[in-house]
Scaffold this active site. Sequence first.
Site, PDB file in Angstrom:
ATOM      1  N   GLY A 149       0.818  -1.214   0.000  1.00  0.00           N
ATOM      2  CA  GLY A 149       0.000   0.000   0.000  1.00  0.00           C
ATOM      3  C   GLY A 149       0.854   1.267   0.000  1.00  0.00           C
ATOM      4  N   LEU A 150       0.176   2.412  -0.012  1.00  0.00           N
ATOM      5  CA  LEU A 150       0.870   3.711  -0.013  1.00  0.00           C
ATOM      6  C   LEU A 150       1.855   3.805   1.144  1.00  0.00           C
ATOM      7  CD1 LEU A 150       1.061   6.791  -0.879  1.00  0.00           C
ATOM      8  CD2 LEU A 150      -0.808   7.188   0.739  1.00  0.00           C
ATOM      9  N   SER A 160      -4.395   7.430  12.616  1.00  0.00           N
ATOM     10  CA  SER A 160      -4.732   8.555  11.746  1.00  0.00           C
ATOM     11  C   SER A 160      -5.150   9.733  12.611  1.00  0.00           C
ATOM     12  CB  SER A 160      -5.897   8.136  10.861  1.00  0.00           C
ATOM     13  OG  SER A 160      -6.568   9.266  10.359  1.00  0.00           O
ATOM     14  N   SER A 161      -4.974  10.950  12.061  1.00  0.00           N
ATOM     15  CA  SER A 161      -5.336  12.132  12.847  1.00  0.00           C
ATOM     16  C   SER A 161      -6.851  12.245  13.065  1.00  0.00           C
ATOM     17  CB  SER A 161      -4.807  13.398  12.169  1.00  0.00           C
ATOM     18  OG  SER A 161      -5.326  13.512  10.868  1.00  0.00           O
ATOM     19  N   CYS A 162      -7.652  11.439  12.374  1.00  0.00           N
ATOM     20  CA  CYS A 162      -9.106  11.537  12.578  1.00  0.00           C
ATOM     21  C   CYS A 162      -9.554  10.889  13.895  1.00  0.00           C
ATOM     22  CB  CYS A 162      -9.871  10.949  11.406  1.00  0.00           C
ATOM     23  SG  CYS A 162      -9.702   9.183  11.270  1.00  0.00           S
ATOM     24  N   TYR A 185     -14.175   4.578  11.153  1.00  0.00           N
ATOM     25  CA  TYR A 185     -12.727   4.372  10.960  1.00  0.00           C
ATOM     26  C   TYR A 185     -11.962   4.828  12.208  1.00  0.00           C
ATOM     27  CZ  TYR A 185      -8.111   5.079   8.826  1.00  0.00           C
ATOM     28  OH  TYR A 185      -6.761   5.048   8.528  1.00  0.00           O
ATOM     29  N   LYS A 221      -9.432   2.733  14.848  1.00  0.00           N
ATOM     30  CA  LYS A 221      -8.049   3.139  15.125  1.00  0.00           C
ATOM     31  C   LYS A 221      -7.840   3.420  16.617  1.00  0.00           C
ATOM     32  CE  LYS A 221      -6.197   2.784  11.098  1.00  0.00           C
ATOM     33  NZ  LYS A 221      -5.108   1.810  10.893  1.00  0.00           N
ATOM     34  N   ASN A 231      -2.961  13.709   7.275  1.00  0.00           N
ATOM     35  CA  ASN A 231      -3.359  13.279   5.919  1.00  0.00           C
ATOM     36  C   ASN A 231      -2.122  13.024   5.049  1.00  0.00           C
ATOM     37  OD1 ASN A 231      -5.763  14.257   7.077  1.00  0.00           O
ATOM     38  ND2 ASN A 231      -6.595  14.792   5.084  1.00  0.00           N
ATOM     39  N   HIS A 266      -8.606  10.202  -1.255  1.00  0.00           N
ATOM     40  CA  HIS A 266      -8.474  11.420  -0.450  1.00  0.00           C
ATOM     41  C   HIS A 266      -8.382  12.629  -1.389  1.00  0.00           C
ATOM     42  CE1 HIS A 266      -7.074   8.417   2.570  1.00  0.00           C
ATOM     43  NE2 HIS A 266      -7.854   9.158   3.321  1.00  0.00           N
ATOM     44  N   ARG A 310      -6.389  21.420   6.003  1.00  0.00           N
ATOM     45  CA  ARG A 310      -5.792  20.094   6.161  1.00  0.00           C
ATOM     46  C   ARG A 310      -4.270  20.227   6.121  1.00  0.00           C
ATOM     47  NH1 ARG A 310     -10.285  19.282   7.287  1.00  0.00           N
ATOM     48  NH2 ARG A 310     -11.722  17.661   6.578  1.00  0.00           N
TER      49      ARG A 310
HETATM   50  O1  GFB Z   1      -9.092  13.975   1.952  1.00  0.00           O
HETATM   51  P1  GFB Z   1     -10.490  13.929   2.409  1.00  0.00           P
HETATM   52  O2  GFB Z   1     -11.394  12.983   1.709  1.00  0.00           O
HETATM   53  O3  GFB Z   1     -10.464  13.557   3.911  1.00  0.00           O
HETATM   54  O4  GFB Z   1     -11.146  15.394   2.276  1.00  0.00           O
HETATM   55  P2  GFB Z   1     -10.695  14.141   5.359  1.00  0.00           P
HETATM   56  C1  GFB Z   1     -10.555  16.532   2.756  1.00  0.00           C
HETATM   57  C2  GFB Z   1     -11.346  17.750   2.382  1.00  0.00           C
HETATM   58  O5  GFB Z   1     -11.251  17.966   0.960  1.00  0.00           O
HETATM   59  C3  GFB Z   1     -12.842  17.723   2.683  1.00  0.00           C
HETATM   60  C4  GFB Z   1     -12.525  18.232   0.413  1.00  0.00           C
HETATM   61  O6  GFB Z   1     -13.238  19.004   3.139  1.00  0.00           O
HETATM   62  C5  GFB Z   1     -13.455  17.442   1.321  1.00  0.00           C
HETATM   63  O7  GFB Z   1     -14.787  17.932   1.182  1.00  0.00           O
HETATM   64  N1  GFB Z   1     -12.536  17.814  -1.008  1.00  0.00           N
HETATM   65  C6  GFB Z   1     -12.676  18.654  -2.051  1.00  0.00           C
HETATM   66  C7  GFB Z   1     -12.407  16.572  -1.488  1.00  0.00           C
HETATM   67  N2  GFB Z   1     -12.688  17.986  -3.197  1.00  0.00           N
HETATM   68  C8  GFB Z   1     -12.503  16.677  -2.886  1.00  0.00           C
HETATM   69  C9  GFB Z   1     -12.379  15.498  -3.674  1.00  0.00           C
HETATM   70  O8  GFB Z   1     -12.470  15.479  -4.886  1.00  0.00           O
HETATM   71  N3  GFB Z   1     -12.158  14.337  -2.993  1.00  0.00           N
HETATM   72  C10 GFB Z   1     -12.064  14.287  -1.632  1.00  0.00           C
HETATM   73  N4  GFB Z   1     -11.841  13.117  -1.037  1.00  0.00           N
HETATM   74  N5  GFB Z   1     -12.206  15.412  -0.871  1.00  0.00           N
HETATM   75  C11 GFB Z   1     -10.352  11.621   5.835  1.00  0.00           C
HETATM   76  C12 GFB Z   1     -11.061  10.576   6.617  1.00  0.00           C
HETATM   77  O9  GFB Z   1     -10.975  12.809   6.132  1.00  0.00           O
HETATM   78  O10 GFB Z   1      -9.001  11.789   6.217  1.00  0.00           O
HETATM   79  C13 GFB Z   1     -10.278   9.363   6.804  1.00  0.00           C
HETATM   80  O11 GFB Z   1     -12.323  10.362   6.054  1.00  0.00           O
HETATM   81  C14 GFB Z   1      -8.831   9.629   7.145  1.00  0.00           C
HETATM   82  O12 GFB Z   1     -10.872   8.624   7.803  1.00  0.00           O
HETATM   83  C15 GFB Z   1      -8.233  10.671   6.253  1.00  0.00           C
HETATM   84  O13 GFB Z   1      -8.705  10.035   8.483  1.00  0.00           O
HETATM   85  C16 GFB Z   1      -6.814  11.021   6.621  1.00  0.00           C
HETATM   86  O14 GFB Z   1      -9.438  14.784   5.826  1.00  0.00           O
HETATM   87  O15 GFB Z   1     -11.914  14.967   5.475  1.00  0.00           O
END
Ligand code: GFB
Length: 316
Positions: free
Chosen positions: A17-18, A111-113, A140, A144, A169, A183, A213
Amino acid sequence: MDLLQPQHRIYVAGHSGLVGSAIWRALAAAGYDNLIGRRSGELDLRDHDAVDAFIQRHQPDAVVLAAAKVGGIAANSEHPVEFISDNLRIQTAVLDAALKHRIPRVLFLGSSCIYPKLAAQPINEDALLTGPLEPTNRAYALAKIAGIVQVQSVRSEYGLPWISAMPTNLYGPGDNFDPEHSHVLPGLLRRFDEAARSGATEVVVWGTGSPRREFLHVDDLAEACVHLLRHYNDDTAINVGTGVDVTIKELAKNIAAVTGFTGSIVWDTSRPDGTPRKLLDVSRIKETGWSARISLDEGLASTYQWYESHRENLRG
Ligand code: GFB
């Protein structure tokens, strides 16, 4: 004291994985060449008995638990069952087997979540379990948190020097670039790249753009993991981040510039923002002698280069 010796056999769970592949590269580069890994087709980490037999057979000196079911905000919201169940099963199988066979050193990655949605920023390790979680990734996060507590319990009940680390992240080569379930950083790299190449005039980005983020290049995380395996021995699940965050709006602009997209950005506010901010307090890991080295600009450029040369054969 150095807790890792060059001849030690190290099992990297999730080595394709990554995160696992980056840790594998970093261990090999640091001279640890007695490494073991198995792909999911060879060993299903949710299978308690199979994992037990594997650990018994190989008796590693150290286990890095980098295997997990992961995804972005949409994947987490839509498939909470898989995020809690698969992750609990994977980590319980690996940690139970590691305890049964008395593996001296384990590094569990979270994870930071795991921290409360509205934790004070930057988030100190002491914020764990002090408030409600962000609903989009509660399943999730709970898995964790259970892993952290299992590691702490092994430390207190059996005295083994197991540790946990909580990365912010992550991104980098080998990431999942799926347009819907990845992500934000790989998701946007792909969307902006496709728009730039097709000559599209606009790109849709989710949410309001105001969430902040912190992004850590996976090679930085991997170096932190090697450092922690060698030198860290404490009950506290330690934060691993850069100490710097950006808004999603800033990230989108940077990605537009990297990919050469010159059109406009449209914000789809029907999509969730998730937690408003989750910047980690990295003072504890800095005190141990480690800091991130790869800036976001540098990391975005190299990840985009990687993406361009692997575009035709992506996973996810
Ligand atoms: O990276 P992401 O999915 O994870 O989203 P989280 C971060 C932010 O980017 C959110 C916005 O505010 C999303 O609404 N965003 C904008 C997008 N455009 C996009 C897009 O095209 N794709 C995605 N994915 N987001 C995750 C957790 O949270 O972080 C996991 O769900 C884990 O459990 C991970 O902890 C590190 O930072 O919001």
